[in-house]
Design a protein around this motif. Structure first.
Motif, short mmCIF file in Angstrom:
data_model
loop_
_atom_site.label_atom_id
_atom_site.label_comp_id
_atom_site.label_asym_id
_atom_site.label_seq_id
_atom_site.Cartn_x
_atom_site.Cartn_y
_atom_site.Cartn_z
N GLY A 9 0.82 -1.20 0.00
CA GLY A 9 0.00 0.00 0.00
C GLY A 9 0.85 1.24 0.00
N LEU A 10 0.19 2.36 0.25
CA LEU A 10 0.86 3.67 0.30
C LEU A 10 1.13 4.02 1.75
CD1 LEU A 10 1.75 6.36 -1.02
CD2 LEU A 10 -0.64 7.10 -0.81
N VAL A 11 2.36 4.41 2.03
CA VAL A 11 2.73 4.78 3.40
C VAL A 11 3.68 5.96 3.34
CG1 VAL A 11 4.65 3.13 3.47
CG2 VAL A 11 3.58 3.86 5.61
N GLY A 15 7.03 5.42 8.07
CA GLY A 15 5.93 4.56 8.47
C GLY A 15 6.27 3.08 8.40
N SER A 16 5.27 2.25 8.65
CA SER A 16 5.45 0.80 8.70
C SER A 16 4.39 0.08 7.88
CB SER A 16 5.35 0.30 10.14
OG SER A 16 6.37 0.85 10.95
N LEU A 17 4.75 -1.07 7.39
CA LEU A 17 3.82 -1.97 6.71
C LEU A 17 4.22 -3.40 7.06
CD1 LEU A 17 3.40 -0.70 3.02
CD2 LEU A 17 1.63 -0.79 4.78
N SER A 83 10.33 2.09 9.57
CA SER A 83 11.19 3.20 9.12
C SER A 83 11.33 3.21 7.59
CB SER A 83 12.57 3.09 9.77
OG SER A 83 12.46 3.08 11.18
N LEU A 84 10.22 3.11 6.93
CA LEU A 84 10.25 3.01 5.47
C LEU A 84 10.75 4.30 4.83
CD1 LEU A 84 7.01 0.96 5.02
CD2 LEU A 84 9.23 0.33 4.08
N LYS A 85 11.46 4.12 3.73
CA LYS A 85 12.05 5.23 2.98
C LYS A 85 11.49 5.24 1.56
CE LYS A 85 16.42 4.36 5.40
NZ LYS A 85 17.86 4.04 5.23
N PRO A 86 11.53 6.37 0.89
CA PRO A 86 11.06 6.40 -0.50
C PRO A 86 11.77 5.38 -1.39
CG PRO A 86 11.31 8.63 0.32
CD PRO A 86 11.85 7.72 1.39
N GLU A 87 13.01 5.09 -1.11
CA GLU A 87 13.74 4.12 -1.93
C GLU A 87 13.29 2.68 -1.68
OE1 GLU A 87 15.04 6.52 0.03
OE2 GLU A 87 16.90 5.82 1.03
N ASP A 88 12.41 2.47 -0.72
CA ASP A 88 11.82 1.14 -0.52
C ASP A 88 10.64 0.90 -1.46
OD1 ASP A 88 12.35 1.62 2.97
OD2 ASP A 88 13.52 0.32 1.64
N VAL A 112 6.22 4.35 -0.92
CA VAL A 112 6.57 5.19 0.23
C VAL A 112 6.71 6.62 -0.28
CG1 VAL A 112 8.16 5.55 2.14
CG2 VAL A 112 7.82 3.24 1.22
N SER A 113 5.76 7.43 0.11
CA SER A 113 5.72 8.79 -0.40
C SER A 113 4.92 9.68 0.53
CB SER A 113 5.09 8.81 -1.79
OG SER A 113 4.93 10.13 -2.27
#
Length: 114
Positions: A9-11, A15-17, A83-88, A112-113
């Motif tokens: 999904g979008l996070v 954030g976390s998923l 600790s998600l990053k845009p590069e994930d 991740v955006s």
């Protein structure tokens, strides 16, 4: 064996998923299970994998942020991503390996955006 991935999904960044991948069929024949990802324009890469005994291996990019786990009785593998990053951002695929074959799930998109 069939693998069904879910949980993408979008996070927002930071954030976390939690991704899940449920196997059906001969689940007790599955040894190694893992998660891979493919970002646009990039090759598919390992995120983490885990043996039936619970020994896990992580890509450097996942160490300290992601945790892989599995429930052998359910034939399910999980990926907790913190600790998600845009590069994930990528399509995440699960994989299950038996003696005779290599199975892949259909992929679940993680964005991740902000």
């Amino acid at each position: 064996v069939q693998l069904q991935a879910s949980g993408g999904g979008l996070v927002q960044p930071g954030g976390s998923l939690r991704l899940s991948c449920a196997a059906s069929g001969s689940i007790f024949s599955i040894g190694l299970m893992g998660w891979y990802r493919q970002a646009p324009g990039n090759q598919c890469e390992l995120v983490a994998h885990i043996t039936r005994a619970g020994t896990s291996t992580y890509a450097d990019s996942a160490k300290g942020r992601f945790t892989i786990s599995r429930d052998n009785a359910k034939g399910t593998v999980y990926l907790q991503m913190n600790s998600l990053k845009p590069e994930d951002t990528a399509v995440y695929y699960c994989r299950g390996v038996t003696i005779s074959f290599d199975y892949w799930g259909q992929g679940t998109l993680v964005t991740v955006s902000s």
